[in-house]
Design an enzyme around this catalytic site. Structure first.
Site, PDB file in Angstrom:
ATOM      1  N   ASP A  20      33.047 -28.259  11.930  1.00 46.55           N
ATOM      2  CA  ASP A  20      33.209 -28.794  13.286  1.00 46.55           C
ATOM      3  C   ASP A  20      32.677 -30.222  13.381  1.00 46.55           C
ATOM      4  OD1 ASP A  20      34.000 -28.714  15.919  1.00 46.55           O
ATOM      5  OD2 ASP A  20      32.297 -27.515  16.620  1.00 46.55           O
ATOM      6  N   ASN A  22      34.733 -33.173  13.745  1.00 48.29           N
ATOM      7  CA  ASN A  22      35.615 -34.267  13.288  1.00 48.29           C
ATOM      8  C   ASN A  22      36.046 -35.174  14.442  1.00 48.29           C
ATOM      9  OD1 ASN A  22      36.060 -33.300  10.411  1.00 48.29           O
ATOM     10  ND2 ASN A  22      36.602 -31.503  11.613  1.00 48.29           N
ATOM     11  N   ARG A  24      34.509 -35.580  17.384  1.00 46.97           N
ATOM     12  CA  ARG A  24      33.349 -36.320  17.884  1.00 46.97           C
ATOM     13  C   ARG A  24      33.012 -37.498  16.964  1.00 46.97           C
ATOM     14  NH1 ARG A  24      28.939 -31.987  18.181  1.00 46.97           N
ATOM     15  NH2 ARG A  24      30.651 -30.606  17.570  1.00 46.97           N
ATOM     16  N   ASN A  68      43.444 -22.986  17.763  1.00 46.49           N
ATOM     17  CA  ASN A  68      43.769 -24.415  17.617  1.00 46.49           C
ATOM     18  C   ASN A  68      45.233 -24.742  17.920  1.00 46.49           C
ATOM     19  OD1 ASN A  68      41.503 -25.121  14.804  1.00 46.49           O
ATOM     20  ND2 ASN A  68      41.135 -25.192  17.014  1.00 46.49           N
ATOM     21  N   TRP A  69      46.093 -23.705  18.009  1.00 47.52           N
ATOM     22  CA  TRP A  69      47.487 -23.950  18.389  1.00 47.52           C
ATOM     23  C   TRP A  69      47.565 -24.543  19.791  1.00 47.52           C
ATOM     24  CZ3 TRP A  69      50.593 -24.248  14.545  1.00 47.52           C
ATOM     25  CH2 TRP A  69      50.464 -23.395  13.443  1.00 47.52           C
ATOM     26  N   ARG A 194      27.584 -21.117  17.912  1.00 48.13           N
ATOM     27  CA  ARG A 194      28.598 -20.082  18.157  1.00 48.13           C
ATOM     28  C   ARG A 194      29.279 -19.696  16.852  1.00 48.13           C
ATOM     29  NH1 ARG A 194      29.665 -23.435  22.687  1.00 48.13           N
ATOM     30  NH2 ARG A 194      31.220 -24.672  21.597  1.00 48.13           N
TER      31      ARG A 194
HETATM   32  C1  V0D Z   1      40.777 -30.714   9.615  1.00 53.92           C
HETATM   33  C2  V0D Z   1      37.978 -30.461   8.614  1.00 53.92           C
HETATM   34  C3  V0D Z   1      41.759 -29.281   4.176  1.00 53.92           C
HETATM   35  C4  V0D Z   1      38.609 -29.392   9.461  1.00 53.92           C
HETATM   36  C5  V0D Z   1      38.660 -30.635   7.284  1.00 53.92           C
HETATM   37  C6  V0D Z   1      45.852 -27.154   8.535  1.00 53.92           C
HETATM   38  C7  V0D Z   1      39.849 -29.744  10.247  1.00 53.92           C
HETATM   39  C8  V0D Z   1      39.987 -31.307   7.388  1.00 53.92           C
HETATM   40  C9  V0D Z   1      42.776 -28.423   4.502  1.00 53.92           C
HETATM   41  C10 V0D Z   1      43.501 -27.524   3.618  1.00 53.92           C
HETATM   42  C11 V0D Z   1      41.874 -29.685   7.649  1.00 53.92           C
HETATM   43  C12 V0D Z   1      44.056 -26.359   4.110  1.00 53.92           C
HETATM   44  C13 V0D Z   1      44.719 -25.477   3.270  1.00 53.92           C
HETATM   45  C14 V0D Z   1      44.793 -25.760   1.951  1.00 53.92           C
HETATM   46  C15 V0D Z   1      44.251 -26.908   1.432  1.00 53.92           C
HETATM   47  C16 V0D Z   1      43.599 -27.785   2.264  1.00 53.92           C
HETATM   48  C17 V0D Z   1      42.916 -28.524   5.882  1.00 53.92           C
HETATM   49  C18 V0D Z   1      43.654 -28.160   8.010  1.00 53.92           C
HETATM   50  C19 V0D Z   1      42.734 -29.027   8.503  1.00 53.92           C
HETATM   51  C20 V0D Z   1      44.527 -27.475   8.980  1.00 53.92           C
HETATM   52  F1  V0D Z   1      45.403 -24.893   1.144  1.00 53.92           F
HETATM   53  N1  V0D Z   1      41.297 -29.882   5.259  1.00 53.92           N
HETATM   54  N2  V0D Z   1      41.993 -29.421   6.315  1.00 53.92           N
HETATM   55  N3  V0D Z   1      43.748 -27.895   6.712  1.00 53.92           N
HETATM   56  N4  V0D Z   1      40.944 -30.552   8.176  1.00 53.92           N
END
Ligand code: V0D
Length: 252
Positions: A20, A22, A24, A68-69, A194
């Site tokens: 959590d 990002n 901010r 998040n949707w 939480r």
């Molecule tokens: C944004 C912070 C890696 C959290 C990290 C689809 C929110 C960066 C993945 C990732 C996100 C997901 C699956 C996978 C490989 C990498 C990722 C999402 C968001 C949402 F197989 N970072 N990351 N996926 N964030």
């Protein structure tokens, strides 16, 4: 090398992370929220590498919750590009380092392009025997338990399960990943106290470490801080301190 103060014998077997802060982090810098998410991918890379090098067997990351949707469509669209961006560099690294990629969550609600990316990563790493890296995508803990109940009911209708024989172990086999062990250490960045519908079944006995650090500022140092905090706790699993000292609950 500097002394880390981490005892290698008691590295948590399963660490789960609520990534959590990002948005901010970006707002504090006058950036768009999506730039915070992109910066967060760098923290995923650093944390995965550090966890693997420390000998963590399972690392589960809460990448996208079923709630998040409801975010603005532009933000969701950007988020859905991150798995592919991540694997452009990290799939080769996972293959090279024996990392086994897995996913939990409602795959059927993800865009087809994301499902293809995940399938390829899971398939190309499925025989790896090093760290298990689990991405929770379109995931909610209650939804996972309901899906498990649905699969269980289907088996019941087929006469494959007996209501009286059902117990915690046999129920857990119906969860998204039956091999996912109980969480030892749950880390949440960004200060909130939480659980937010993350792994509900699996966190029954987890130690919880909440840090003010925002996810894009998290990395090896902060992971080591969390593990040191974990190693300072006494884990009791419902027993009294005296019972624990007397050795009750030791595996016989
Ligand atoms: C944004 C912070 C890696 C959290 C990290 C689809 C929110 C960066 C993945 C990732 C996100 C997901 C699956 C996978 C490989 C990498 C990722 C999402 C968001 C949402 F197989 N970072 N990351 N996926 N964030």
């Amino acid at each position: 090398m500097a002394e880390s103060g981490i005892r290698a014998e008691v590295i948590p077997r399963h660490i789960a992370v609520i990534m959590d802060g990002n948005g901010r982090w970006a707002e504090q810098r006058g950036l768009a929220r999506t730039q915070g998410h992109q910066a967060g991918v760098e923290s995923v890379r650093a944390t995965v590498r550090a966890a693997r090098e420390l000998g963590v067997a399972w690392l589960t990351l809460f990448a996208f919750s079923s709630e998040n949707w409801n975010r603005p469509k532009a933000e969701v669209d950007t988020l859905m590009q991150l798995p592919e961006a991540y694997f452009e560099t990290e799939l080769a690294d996972a293959i090279e380092n024996g990392v086994r990629i897995r996913t939990i969550g409602r795959r059927d609600s993800l865009p087809a392009s994301v499902v293809r990316t995940l399938d390829e990563a899971v398939r190309r790493t499925r025989d790896n025997t090093g760290m298990n890296l689990v991405f929770a995508l379109s995931y909610g803990g209650r939804g996972e338990i309901v899906d498990a109940a649905r699969r269980l009911l289907r088996d019941h209708e087929l006469g494959k399960v007996d209501a009286e024989a059902l117990d915690e172990k046999s129920f857990a086999a119906y969860l998204d990943d039956p091999e996912l062990p109980d969480v030892d250490l749950l880390i949440r960045t960004g200060s909130e106290l939480r659980v937010s519908n993350f792994l509900l079944w699996q966190i029954a006995y987890a130690e919880i470490h909440v840090t003010d650090v925002l996810w894009p500022d998290f990395g090896r140092r902060q992971l080591e801080d969390a593990i040191r905090d974990f190693q300072s706790r006494e884990r009791r699993y419902g027993l009294t301190s005296a019972q624990v000292r007397a050795g009750a609950g030791e595996r016989s």
